[in-house]
Motif scaffolding. Sequence first.
Motif, mmCIF file in Angstrom:
data_model
loop_
_atom_site.group_PDB
_atom_site.id
_atom_site.type_symbol
_atom_site.label_atom_id
_atom_site.label_comp_id
_atom_site.label_asym_id
_atom_site.label_seq_id
_atom_site.Cartn_x
_atom_site.Cartn_y
_atom_site.Cartn_z
ATOM 1 N N SER A 60 0.703 -1.043 -0.060
ATOM 2 C CA SER A 60 -0.070 -0.101 -0.133
ATOM 3 C C SER A 60 0.945 1.113 -0.088
ATOM 4 N N LEU A 61 1.998 1.064 0.889
ATOM 5 C CA LEU A 61 2.750 2.323 0.837
ATOM 6 C C LEU A 61 3.568 2.523 -0.714
ATOM 7 N N ASP A 62 3.863 1.619 -1.392
ATOM 8 C CA ASP A 62 4.314 1.656 -3.007
ATOM 9 C C ASP A 62 3.041 2.266 -3.634
ATOM 10 N N ARG A 63 1.744 1.846 -3.476
ATOM 11 C CA ARG A 63 0.914 2.586 -4.247
ATOM 12 C C ARG A 63 0.873 3.884 -3.993
ATOM 13 N N LEU A 64 0.670 4.334 -2.622
ATOM 14 C CA LEU A 64 0.643 5.595 -2.086
ATOM 15 C C LEU A 64 1.620 6.372 -2.856
ATOM 16 N N ARG A 65 2.935 6.089 -2.808
ATOM 17 C CA ARG A 65 4.088 6.606 -3.615
ATOM 18 C C ARG A 65 3.658 7.053 -5.220
ATOM 19 N N ALA A 66 3.404 5.872 -5.674
ATOM 20 C CA ALA A 66 2.818 5.805 -7.119
ATOM 21 C C ALA A 66 2.006 7.011 -7.321
ATOM 22 N N ALA A 67 0.834 7.132 -6.507
ATOM 23 C CA ALA A 67 -0.141 8.050 -6.675
ATOM 24 C C ALA A 67 0.331 9.447 -6.369
ATOM 25 N N LEU A 68 1.137 9.729 -5.418
ATOM 26 C CA LEU A 68 1.546 11.051 -5.057
ATOM 27 C C LEU A 68 2.603 11.418 -6.335
ATOM 28 N N ALA A 69 3.138 10.525 -6.872
ATOM 29 C CA ALA A 69 4.090 10.830 -7.804
ATOM 30 C C ALA A 69 3.157 11.497 -9.322
ATOM 31 N N ARG A 70 2.214 10.877 -9.319
ATOM 32 C CA ARG A 70 1.173 11.546 -10.527
ATOM 33 C C ARG A 70 0.705 12.783 -10.130
ATOM 34 N N VAL A 71 0.781 13.214 -8.942
ATOM 35 C CA VAL A 71 -0.029 14.567 -8.576
ATOM 36 C C VAL A 71 0.957 15.855 -9.167
ATOM 37 N N PRO A 72 0.142 16.587 -10.038
ATOM 38 C CA PRO A 72 1.099 17.587 -10.693
ATOM 39 C C PRO A 72 1.487 18.718 -9.626
ATOM 40 N N ALA A 73 2.784 19.338 -10.053
ATOM 41 C CA ALA A 73 3.241 20.273 -9.063
ATOM 42 C C ALA A 73 2.530 21.467 -8.794
ATOM 43 N N ALA A 74 1.660 21.905 -9.819
ATOM 44 C CA ALA A 74 0.608 22.898 -9.516
ATOM 45 C C ALA A 74 -0.205 22.707 -8.373
ATOM 46 N N ILE A 75 -0.815 21.406 -8.321
ATOM 47 C CA ILE A 75 -1.699 21.113 -7.427
ATOM 48 C C ILE A 75 -1.067 20.959 -6.023
ATOM 49 N N ALA A 76 0.139 20.535 -6.140
ATOM 50 C CA ALA A 76 1.047 20.479 -4.769
ATOM 51 C C ALA A 76 1.270 21.905 -4.109
ATOM 52 N N ASP A 77 1.474 22.691 -5.091
ATOM 53 C CA ASP A 77 2.038 24.108 -4.550
ATOM 54 C C ASP A 77 0.902 25.097 -4.336
ATOM 55 N N PRO A 78 0.453 25.230 -3.127
ATOM 56 C CA PRO A 78 -0.872 26.123 -2.927
ATOM 57 C C PRO A 78 -0.408 27.561 -3.277
ATOM 58 N N SER A 79 0.742 27.995 -3.494
ATOM 59 C CA SER A 79 0.834 29.246 -3.892
ATOM 60 C C SER A 79 0.627 29.397 -5.346
ATOM 61 N N ASP A 80 0.487 28.467 -6.071
ATOM 62 C CA ASP A 80 0.186 28.542 -7.497
ATOM 63 C C ASP A 80 -1.075 28.089 -7.715
ATOM 64 N N PRO A 81 -2.301 28.677 -7.597
ATOM 65 C CA PRO A 81 -3.515 28.279 -7.837
ATOM 66 C C PRO A 81 -3.754 27.902 -9.361
ATOM 67 N N PRO A 82 -4.790 26.835 -9.526
ATOM 68 C CA PRO A 82 -4.964 26.134 -10.733
ATOM 69 C C PRO A 82 -5.832 27.389 -11.691
ATOM 70 N N SER A 83 -5.620 27.134 -13.076
ATOM 71 C CA SER A 83 -6.320 27.853 -13.687
ATOM 72 C C SER A 83 -7.703 27.417 -13.527
ATOM 73 N N GLU A 84 -8.815 28.347 -14.045
ATOM 74 C CA GLU A 84 -10.354 27.944 -14.110
ATOM 75 C C GLU A 84 -10.521 26.672 -14.831
ATOM 76 N N SER A 85 -9.435 26.145 -15.584
ATOM 77 C CA SER A 85 -9.878 24.900 -16.130
ATOM 78 C C SER A 85 -9.476 23.832 -15.467
ATOM 79 N N GLY A 86 -8.906 23.967 -14.187
ATOM 80 C CA GLY A 86 -8.504 22.884 -13.200
ATOM 81 C C GLY A 86 -6.727 22.823 -13.579
ATOM 82 N N ARG A 87 -6.404 23.228 -14.438
ATOM 83 C CA ARG A 87 -4.951 23.097 -14.813
ATOM 84 C C ARG A 87 -4.026 24.191 -14.899
#
Length: 88
Positions: A60-87
């Motif tokens: 499960s830890l390996d699956r968690l790591r893989a899932a987190l690796a797919r999170v775009p940096a813009a989502i992980a950085d709260p100082s960079d809000p996503p655009s209206e389209s979500g990206r």
Amino acid sequence: MGELVAHLERFGYVAREPDPADRRARLIVATASGRAALALAARHIHRIEQALAAELGPESLDRLRAALARVPAAIADPSDPPSESGRS
């Protein structure tokens, strides 16, 4: 990236040094304080990973790591809000 380097430099974690291979370039190197901060962070990360592995199990830890690796940096950085389209 430049802002991050400047911030780390102001707080004494990195220093800019001349690049011996290219006199126009500068190398960013960790200072003693920077290396100590990295070592401390590594110890905390190791402790957190051990706790997660104990709770979730290694698969499960390996699956968690893989899932987190797919999170775009813009989502992980709260100082960079996503655009209206979500990206960004």
